[in-house]
Design an enzyme around this catalytic site. Structure first.
Site, PDB file in Angstrom:
ATOM      1  N   GLU A   1       9.837  -8.046  -2.631  1.00 55.78           N
ATOM      2  CA  GLU A   1       9.810  -9.279  -1.819  1.00 55.78           C
ATOM      3  C   GLU A   1      10.593  -9.128  -0.525  1.00 55.78           C
ATOM      4  O   GLU A   1      11.270 -10.059  -0.086  1.00 55.78           O
ATOM      5  CB  GLU A   1      10.383 -10.459  -2.605  1.00 55.78           C
TER       6      GLU A   1
ATOM      7  N   GLN B   1      16.958  -4.503   4.072  1.00 59.08           N
ATOM      8  CA  GLN B   1      16.893  -4.282   5.523  1.00 59.08           C
ATOM      9  C   GLN B   1      16.003  -5.344   6.170  1.00 59.08           C
ATOM     10  O   GLN B   1      16.350  -5.913   7.206  1.00 59.08           O
ATOM     11  CB  GLN B   1      16.338  -2.879   5.833  1.00 59.08           C
TER      12      GLN B   1
ATOM     13  N   GLU C   1       0.843  -1.191   0.000  1.00 54.72           N
ATOM     14  CA  GLU C   1       0.000   0.000   0.000  1.00 54.72           C
ATOM     15  C   GLU C   1       0.878   1.240   0.000  1.00 54.72           C
ATOM     16  O   GLU C   1       2.033   1.176   0.423  1.00 54.72           O
ATOM     17  CB  GLU C   1      -0.908  -0.021   1.240  1.00 54.72           C
TER      18      GLU C   1
HETATM   19  C1  LIG Z   1       9.492  -2.963  -9.218  1.00 56.38           C
HETATM   20  C2  LIG Z   1       8.605  -3.270  -8.051  1.00 56.38           C
HETATM   21  C3  LIG Z   1       7.632  -4.244  -8.156  1.00 56.38           C
HETATM   22  C4  LIG Z   1       6.769  -4.547  -7.083  1.00 56.38           C
HETATM   23  N1  LIG Z   1       5.784  -5.475  -7.249  1.00 56.38           N
HETATM   24  C5  LIG Z   1       4.890  -5.696  -6.233  1.00 56.38           C
HETATM   25  C6  LIG Z   1       3.761  -6.582  -6.399  1.00 56.38           C
HETATM   26  O1  LIG Z   1       3.578  -7.183  -7.458  1.00 56.38           O
HETATM   27  N2  LIG Z   1       2.888  -6.733  -5.374  1.00 56.38           N
HETATM   28  C7  LIG Z   1       3.057  -6.097  -4.194  1.00 56.38           C
HETATM   29  O2  LIG Z   1       2.251  -6.270  -3.314  1.00 56.38           O
HETATM   30  N3  LIG Z   1       4.117  -5.229  -4.005  1.00 56.38           N
HETATM   31  C8  LIG Z   1       5.021  -5.015  -4.997  1.00 56.38           C
HETATM   32  N4  LIG Z   1       6.082  -4.122  -4.815  1.00 56.38           N
HETATM   33  C9  LIG Z   1       6.207  -3.410  -3.556  1.00 56.38           C
HETATM   34  C10 LIG Z   1       7.362  -3.864  -2.680  1.00 56.38           C
HETATM   35  O3  LIG Z   1       7.068  -5.108  -2.140  1.00 56.38           O
HETATM   36  C11 LIG Z   1       7.573  -2.772  -1.620  1.00 56.38           C
HETATM   37  O4  LIG Z   1       8.100  -1.640  -2.270  1.00 56.38           O
HETATM   38  C12 LIG Z   1       8.498  -3.205  -0.530  1.00 56.38           C
HETATM   39  O5  LIG Z   1       7.879  -4.171   0.253  1.00 56.38           O
HETATM   40  C13 LIG Z   1       8.926  -2.056   0.386  1.00 56.38           C
HETATM   41  O6  LIG Z   1       7.823  -1.332   0.841  1.00 56.38           O
HETATM   42  P1  LIG Z   1       7.784   0.252   0.698  1.00 56.38           P
HETATM   43  O7  LIG Z   1       8.148   0.575  -0.684  1.00 56.38           O
HETATM   44  O8  LIG Z   1       6.492   0.740   1.193  1.00 56.38           O
HETATM   45  O9  LIG Z   1       8.954   0.757   1.648  1.00 56.38           O
HETATM   46  P2  LIG Z   1       8.834   0.991   3.224  1.00 56.38           P
HETATM   47  O10 LIG Z   1       8.249  -0.204   3.848  1.00 56.38           O
HETATM   48  O11 LIG Z   1       8.206   2.294   3.456  1.00 56.38           O
HETATM   49  O12 LIG Z   1      10.364   1.069   3.611  1.00 56.38           O
HETATM   50  C14 LIG Z   1      11.129   2.251   3.449  1.00 56.38           C
HETATM   51  C15 LIG Z   1      12.538   1.975   3.904  1.00 56.38           C
HETATM   52  O13 LIG Z   1      12.529   1.642   5.283  1.00 56.38           O
HETATM   53  C16 LIG Z   1      13.180   0.406   5.484  1.00 56.38           C
HETATM   54  N5  LIG Z   1      12.560  -0.274   6.617  1.00 56.38           N
HETATM   55  C17 LIG Z   1      11.267  -0.595   6.783  1.00 56.38           C
HETATM   56  N6  LIG Z   1      11.075  -1.213   7.963  1.00 56.38           N
HETATM   57  C18 LIG Z   1      12.292  -1.302   8.545  1.00 56.38           C
HETATM   58  C19 LIG Z   1      12.773  -1.854   9.763  1.00 56.38           C
HETATM   59  N7  LIG Z   1      11.952  -2.443  10.618  1.00 56.38           N
HETATM   60  N8  LIG Z   1      14.084  -1.767  10.030  1.00 56.38           N
HETATM   61  C20 LIG Z   1      14.933  -1.180   9.149  1.00 56.38           C
HETATM   62  N9  LIG Z   1      14.546  -0.641   7.999  1.00 56.38           N
HETATM   63  C21 LIG Z   1      13.240  -0.707   7.685  1.00 56.38           C
HETATM   64  C22 LIG Z   1      13.024  -0.329   4.190  1.00 56.38           C
HETATM   65  O14 LIG Z   1      14.026  -1.312   4.044  1.00 56.38           O
HETATM   66  C23 LIG Z   1      13.176   0.794   3.203  1.00 56.38           C
HETATM   67  O15 LIG Z   1      14.535   1.053   3.022  1.00 56.38           O
HETATM   68  C24 LIG Z   1       6.938  -3.843  -5.867  1.00 56.38           C
HETATM   69  C25 LIG Z   1       7.938  -2.864  -5.763  1.00 56.38           C
HETATM   70  C26 LIG Z   1       8.770  -2.568  -6.832  1.00 56.38           C
HETATM   71  C27 LIG Z   1       9.838  -1.523  -6.685  1.00 56.38           C
END
Ligand SMILES: Cc1cc2nc3c(=O)[nH]c(=O)nc-3n(C[C@H](O)[C@H](O)[C@H](O)COP(=O)(O)OP(=O)(O)OC[C@H]3O[C@@H](n4cnc5c(N)ncnc54)[C@H](O)[C@@H]3O)c2cc1C
Lengths: 387, 369
Positions: free
Chosen positions: A368, A372, A130
């Protein structure tokens, strides 16, 4: 790159031949267009035909390797030719094992059935992430509420692969927020549902060959039969939606790791070929660098295969899968970056493949579970680090 | 005595350019990246700030400020923090003007420099790179052969900024068999001279507003005084050093922008019940980014200040550039990582910054490894 059985090598060879002839050019075309090939592009019909002729290894004992190792081997070869086209490939995709494991017999028939022997390209899609967060899967805000006829979904999803062209999107939503994340269930939102709005295909740095889609669910009605595992999953113990979802990610990580290795090998080959052709190979510095790249590539592949082998051997592989995922993703980035440095100027200009690989690779440390998050999973298991 | 201060004048120029970067470059960066072009009115505006003519002596119509590589580095860092691609395009004329100020003969200065002191913008450039692998300036293969009536220059140059637009161009070429860099000289080559063919490079990974071009020189005839400097031509070591310092300064600006952009996001973005800035793996990343930004900046400033004192800074410049080349990519990558999936989407500048950083640091990156 590794010693597989002759039977598995036959399958890998089929993927290689197809990859070189069709996948690589299609991936480059999509990248240059800056957009995925349209669903009616002849490539996809060709792919369906290829898969009908070459369905890949199945559980009939003909290939001695287990399913996870087979999948890793095939993914690696696929991604060598184009990671983006691999995700864009028609099929039920990521949610297929979830539906197979947690769906009711009717759902398996209704949602997976059409993919079997289909002569036209079809896609399935899986929506977890989301806008407000992807890593923290407990914080999803999309809600499901009961109605007379089924459910109403409200929320927003982003970066969802193939969602704009999919027959259905399996959407994660919370039916029972009081229960926290165990209130989360999965719902099939079928194509054309008017409650799925604001569909936007994002413009990405790389992996432009497949759609990453953001959309809004606005009083999105889904029929009662579309809740994965049925309304009362207690009846079928396998179908706790959350458990099913998270359970599969352990082999999914191995799959992503294998793709990252494939991409990394591609970058390595580009650098190696360039070094040979340009004479750069004569430089000790370049040879050293290539040797270090090769070492890292080997390590990533062995780590991935071991995580796969453990899964096949039913040995817990959580740490192995996470370490393979993060190591392979970072290897893909490192090798694409080093590849650009060896190819040098040519990589900076002129649509060189290694330039595209550099842009593609970055996503692998995000999808996936970010680097981190993988480290946190490992740390939790190794030293008992709290969440 | 050691000092990390800059002069009042330098800090004024820096502040002016920081404002310019923030108000003019940053908002236009994405569109410029996509269209692979810097808007003409933006370049005009940059021109009106007097960047190119600042250090041209008053005798030739310029601002008469002392020619300072440190000032130049401050300017490039400021512009790099807005957009390295647009900043690079806006500063391209200096690639021609500064070497003329530093190394040109009296005759050449009188002829070339006044063109850059008017109100109308004049694009100019420098052709350094060639497509030999792991490019090394001492192994330039473009050749300038002495002829009875001057010089004849043959070779292919790559990634020449604003190649198509430039009205003036310096070309580095081997002019004699003197070993290594001693045999390499700079030549003033009119881009429209017969035998010069200029084509745009396509598919550059970043810095696209700099509109890099390939310049082919097919036996171009030049007058005897086309060689930069007096007599047999000036030693180009200072030119290379100031190029290195300038490129590194632009990269410092870029990574500062990344860091400044990532910090507020890390404080706002919530995961697992608290801002991600509270997660040590993110907090340490930001601390490291900050450390590297400062170290990079000081290495650049030190080389620039030594240059201004007239020291031979070849080594210091290489050190600064190598360090920057190695670390800038990492910072840009970490910055994107902090934004997770959002960093990978072209709506935000993170992915563009990573591409720009890769482009900016690709030359000589292997040497730095
Ligand atoms: C090309 C691409 C394809 C994708 N395809 C899909 C799909 O088909 N279906 C789907 O559901 N999703 C998909 N995603 C989403 C992807 O799974 C998420 O981007 C990913 O899980 C990270 O979530 P976020 O982007 O909200 O980052 P956030 O969760 O907001 O994280 C931001 C930063 O904080 C860090 N962070 C978060 N929590 C912690 C912690 N506890 N300790 C230390 N660091 C932390 C993260 O590592 C990251 O660096 C896709 C993303 C991309 C880029």
């Amino acid at each position: 790159m590794n010693k597989f059985s002759a039977a598995l090598n036959v399958h890998i060879e089929q993927v290689r031949e197809w990859g070189q002839r069709e996948v690589r050019p299609a991936g480059l075309e999509a990248d240059r267009n800056g957009a995925p090939l349209p669903p009616d592009h002849p490539y996809f019909a060709g792919y369906v035909d290829f898969r009908r002729r070459h369905p890949g290894p199945v559980d009939d004992g003909a290939v001695p390797e287990g399913p996870a190792v087979r999948m890793a081997a095939i993914n690696e070869e696929n991604a060598y030719w184009d990671r983006g086209m691999g995700v864009a490939a028609p099929g039920p995709g990521l949610p297929a094992p979830i539906v197979a494991a947690a769906g009711t017999p009717e759902q398996r028939e209704h949602f997976l059935g059409p993919f079997r022997g289909s002569e036209i390209p079809r896609w399935g899609s899986f929506a977890l992430t989301e806008p407000s967060g992807g890593s923290d899967t407990t914080a999803f805000r999309t809600r499901a509420t009961r109605t007379d006829r089924g459910f109403l979904l409200n929320g927003a999803k982003c970066f969802i692969g193939n969602a704009a062209r999919a027959d259905w999107v399996l959407v994660q939503a919370n039916l029972d927020p009081d229960k926290g994340r165990s209130g989360q269930r999965s719902f099939f939102v079928e194509r054309g549902n008017r409650g799925m709005t604001g569909i936007k295909v994002e413009n990405k740095m790389g992996l432009r060959a497949y759609e990453s889609v953001s959309f809004i669910l606005e009083d999105c009605e889904v029929p009662r039969d579309n809740i994965l595992g049925g309304e009362r999953p207690e009846q079928t113990s396998r179908s706790s939606a959350y458990g099913a979802t998270m359970g599969t990610l352990n082999t999914t990580r191995v799959g992503v790791a294998a793709s990252a290795v494939g991409l990394a090998r591609s970058a390595y080959d580009e650098a190696l070929n360039f070094a040979k052709q340009s004479g750069a190979f004569r430089s000790i510095r370049v040879r050293d660098r290539l040797e270090a790249m090769h070492r890292q590539l080997r390590a990533a592949w062995l780590m991935t295969l071991r995580a796969a082998w453990k899964a096949d051997s039913r040995i817990p592989n959580i740490v192995d899968a996470s370490m393979a995922k993060v190591f392979a993703a970072e290897t893909a980035q490192d090798l694409a970056s080093a590849g650009m440095e060896i190819v040098g100027l040519e990589a900076g200009a002129g649509h060189h493949l290694v330039e595209k690989l550099f842009r593609d690779a970055k996503a692998l440390n995000i999808v996936e579970g970010t680097g981190q998050i993988q480290r946190i999973i490992m740390a939790r298991h190794l030293v008992g680090l709290p969440r | 005595m050691i000092s990390f201060d800059v002069t009042d004048e330098q800090s004024q120029i820096r502040d002016m350019l920081l404002t310019f970067a923030k108000e003019e470059l940053t908002p236009r960066a994405r569109q410029a990246d996509e269209t692979c072009a810097a808007p003409a009115e933006l370049l005009d505006e940059a021109w009106s700030l007097g960047l190119a003519s600042l250090a041209i002596p008053e005798a030739y119509g310029g601002g008469g400020a002392p020619r300072s590589t440190l000032t130049g580095a401050l300017m490039l860092e400021a512009m790099g923090s807005g957009c390295a691609g647009l900043g690079g395009a806006a500063a391209a004329s200096s690639l021609f003007v500064n070497p003329l100020i530093d190394l040109g003969s009296e005759e050449q200065k009188k002829r070339e420099l006044p063109k850059f002191c008017g109100n109308a913008r004049r694009a100019a450039t420098l052709a350094l790179h060639e497509d030999s692998f792991a490019f090394d300036p001492s192994r330039i293969v473009t050749r300038a052969e002495p002829r009875a009536d001057g010089w004849r220059i043959t070779g292919v140059k790559r990634l020449v900024p604003l190649g198509e637009e430039a009205g003036d161009m310096l070309v580095l070429a081997r002019a004699s068999d003197a070993p290594g860099i001693d045999g390499i000289k700079a030549f003033i080559v009119p881009p429209r001279a017969p035998g010069v063919a200029i084509t745009r490079e396509s598919g550059t990974i970043g810095l696209t507003p700099m509109r890099f071009a390939r310049v082919e020189l097919a036996g171009v005839s030049l007058p005897p005084d086309a060689i930069l400097g007096e007599g047999d031509g000036a030693d180009i070591r200072p030119l290379l050093a100031s190029l290195r310092i300038g490129g590194a300064a632009l990269a410092v600006g870029l990574v500062r922008a990344v860091t400044d952009f990532a910090i507020p996001y890390a404080r706002e973005r919530v995961a697992f019940g608290e801002p991600i800035a509270k997660k040590q793996s993110i907090a340490f990343m930001l601390a490291d980014m900050h450390i590297e930004c400062d170290v990079m900046r000081w290495l650049v400033w030190k080389a620039a200040a030594a240059f201004d004192r007239g020291a031979d800074v070849s080594k210091m410049a290489v050190l600064a550039q190598n360090y920057v080349n190695r670390r800038a990519i990492r910072i840009a990558d970490d910055g994107l990582q902090i934004f997770g999936g959002h960093g990978y989407i072209r709506d935000l500048p993170l992915e563009m910054w990573l591409r720009n950083a890769r482009m900016l640091t690709i030359h000589g990156a292997l040497a730095a490894a």
